[in-house]
Scaffold this motif. Structure first.
Motif, mmCIF file in Angstrom:
data_model
loop_
_atom_site.group_PDB
_atom_site.id
_atom_site.type_symbol
_atom_site.label_atom_id
_atom_site.label_comp_id
_atom_site.label_asym_id
_atom_site.label_seq_id
_atom_site.Cartn_x
_atom_site.Cartn_y
_atom_site.Cartn_z
ATOM 1 N N SER A 209 1.298 -1.264 0.121
ATOM 2 C CA SER A 209 0.175 0.008 0.419
ATOM 3 C C SER A 209 0.824 0.780 -0.395
ATOM 4 O O SER A 209 0.590 2.499 -0.438
ATOM 5 C CB SER A 209 -0.758 -0.163 0.872
ATOM 6 O OG SER A 209 -0.380 0.445 2.334
ATOM 7 N N LYS A 210 2.572 0.899 0.267
ATOM 8 C CA LYS A 210 3.306 2.132 0.471
ATOM 9 C C LYS A 210 3.626 2.696 -1.201
ATOM 10 O O LYS A 210 5.058 3.572 -1.081
ATOM 11 C CB LYS A 210 3.964 2.365 1.787
ATOM 12 C CG LYS A 210 3.253 2.038 3.247
ATOM 13 C CD LYS A 210 4.148 1.558 3.857
ATOM 14 C CE LYS A 210 3.965 1.931 5.142
ATOM 15 N NZ LYS A 210 4.741 1.419 6.275
ATOM 16 N N GLY A 211 3.574 1.621 -1.823
ATOM 17 C CA GLY A 211 3.541 2.551 -3.534
ATOM 18 C C GLY A 211 5.467 1.445 -3.531
ATOM 19 O O GLY A 211 5.667 2.044 -4.197
ATOM 20 N N CYS A 212 5.730 0.530 -2.992
ATOM 21 C CA CYS A 212 6.749 -0.114 -3.030
ATOM 22 C C CYS A 212 6.944 -0.850 -4.494
ATOM 23 O O CYS A 212 5.844 -0.855 -4.847
ATOM 24 C CB CYS A 212 6.910 -1.048 -1.834
ATOM 25 S SG CYS A 212 6.167 -2.253 -2.217
ATOM 26 N N ASP A 213 8.102 -0.749 -5.470
ATOM 27 C CA ASP A 213 8.705 -0.978 -6.100
ATOM 28 C C ASP A 213 8.501 -2.812 -6.707
ATOM 29 O O ASP A 213 9.320 -3.310 -6.296
ATOM 30 C CB ASP A 213 10.062 -0.547 -6.638
ATOM 31 C CG ASP A 213 10.277 -0.927 -8.378
ATOM 32 O OD1 ASP A 213 9.314 -1.591 -8.973
ATOM 33 O OD2 ASP A 213 11.634 -0.926 -8.276
ATOM 34 N N VAL A 214 6.915 -3.280 -6.715
ATOM 35 C CA VAL A 214 6.731 -4.774 -6.915
ATOM 36 C C VAL A 214 7.073 -4.583 -8.719
ATOM 37 O O VAL A 214 6.772 -4.035 -9.649
ATOM 38 C CB VAL A 214 5.653 -5.013 -6.887
ATOM 39 C CG1 VAL A 214 5.664 -4.925 -4.841
ATOM 40 C CG2 VAL A 214 4.874 -3.948 -7.016
#
Length: 353
Positions: A105-110
């Protein structure tokens, strides 16, 4: 909240399969503001879909249900539902997925879309089927699916897996025997309890080298100590890795029951859990020394998802699963959480289709 906080909160509200209403409420509350699409499955299941606009999707499954066990751990956060306990680690599995959801939800690079599956009723028949038959799961159609399960006696904090069948298939066995009901002093010709006992003695079987287990855990018969029962029922399980072996042993059970005037009914719980070799090689998990005769309906997802990977997180020297004293060091949760996060950020894994 971190994984330990989720784990403790979920442990307190343990509920049996298809009755996980408070658990569902907790999960919905935890993910409602995380920016994912939320779908309800059946009465208590939940799907959380993080659509990052990628070309493939990885799914992660956690079970929601607990067992009909009275807890004796003495933990300060012990189950508040008397007679029901998370004795198989499902609370921990959900906690790890909720921690992963928070990271996502924190917008990490997946590198893939992510589907989180909170599945009801793993301990009963029908839990996984509820998910795989749902329109939302079928529409999302993940290419890969993963699960982590706690496992006592494996090295603490270490993740294990393997190629092919690492968990057994399981079928429930119900054997029934009819007899004459009479006073215990009567010389009857057909004793249901005696027939069930003879069947049991000749059937209990385990051949570890062949990967086969047949064992019974419940015998029900009679209404009073001085009355011969008119019905006796044995309930047990068959664990197997080979479908031909399962068929062969089923035929043997049918013949043995008939010999003692009984009938056997077999109900499939789940086929063996077979892992994708490609995912295992990319996962960084240690290899299991041998398959395990436990079963899990995670294997059902393999029918619709081409690349499954079932992983075991060692709890070390703890009480066994399904024990009323099962507890573990919560610090191991971070190892499971980190493995899940590693998977969604691994480029090679995201290309396995």
């Amino acid at each position: 909240m971190n994984a330990s906080e989720h784990y403790r909160a979920l442990h307190r509200i343990a509920e049996e399969g298809f009755c996980e209403f408070e658990t569902k409420k907790y999960i919905l509350g935890a993910i409602e503001n995380m920016g994912c699409a939320i779908y309800e499955v059946g009465k208590t299941g939940v799907l959380a879909y993080f659509d990052f606009g990628k070309s493939t999707t990885s799914a992660f499954r956690a079970e929601m249900d607990a067992l009909p066990i009275t807890e004796k751990t003495g933990l300060p956060f012990a189950s508040e539902n008397v007679g029901c306990m998370h004795a198989c680690g499902h609370d921990a599995h959900m906690a790890m997925l909720l921690s992963l959801a928070e990271r996502l939800s924190k917008g990490c690079d997946v590198l893939c879309n992510v589907l989180l599956i909170f599945q009801p009723a793993e301990e009963k028949r029908g839990g996984a089927e509820t998910v795989v038959s749902s329109p939302d799961f079928l529409r999302i159609a993940p290419e890969r699916i993963f699960a982590i399960h706690l496992r006592p006696q494996l090295e603490k904090g270490k993740l294990f897996s393997g190629i092919g069948a690492i968990y057994a298939g399981s079928s429930e066995i119900v054997a029934t025997f009819c007899g004459e009901q009479a006073h215990i002093t009567e010389n009857i010709k057909n004793d249901a309890l005696e027939n069930a006992a003879r069947f049991y003695i000749g059937t209990k079987y385990q051949a570890k080298e062949e990967g086969l287990l047949i064992r019974f855990g419940r015998l029900c018969a009679g209404t009073a100590g001085n009355v011969t029962p008119c019905l006796a029922e044995l309930c047990g399980t068959m664990r197997y890795f080979s479908e031909p072996e399962k068929i062969s042993e089923t035929e043997i059970l049918l013949r043995k029951a008939k010999k003692y005037g009984g009938e056997v009914h077999i109900f499939e719980y789940a086929p063996p859990a077979r892992n994708s070799g490609e995912l295992f090689e990319l996962s960084g998990c240690s290899r299991l020394s041998e398959p395990i005769l436990c079963a899990d309906d995670f294997s059902v997802y393999g029918r619709v998802c081409p690349h499954p990977l079932y992983m075991l997180l060692g709890t070390g020297d703890t009480p066994p699963l399904h024990s009323d004293e099962f507890a573990f060091d919560e610090s191991i949760l971070r190892f499971g959480e980190e493995k899940l996060f590693y998977i969604v950020r691994n480029e090679k894994i995201s290309k396995v289709i």
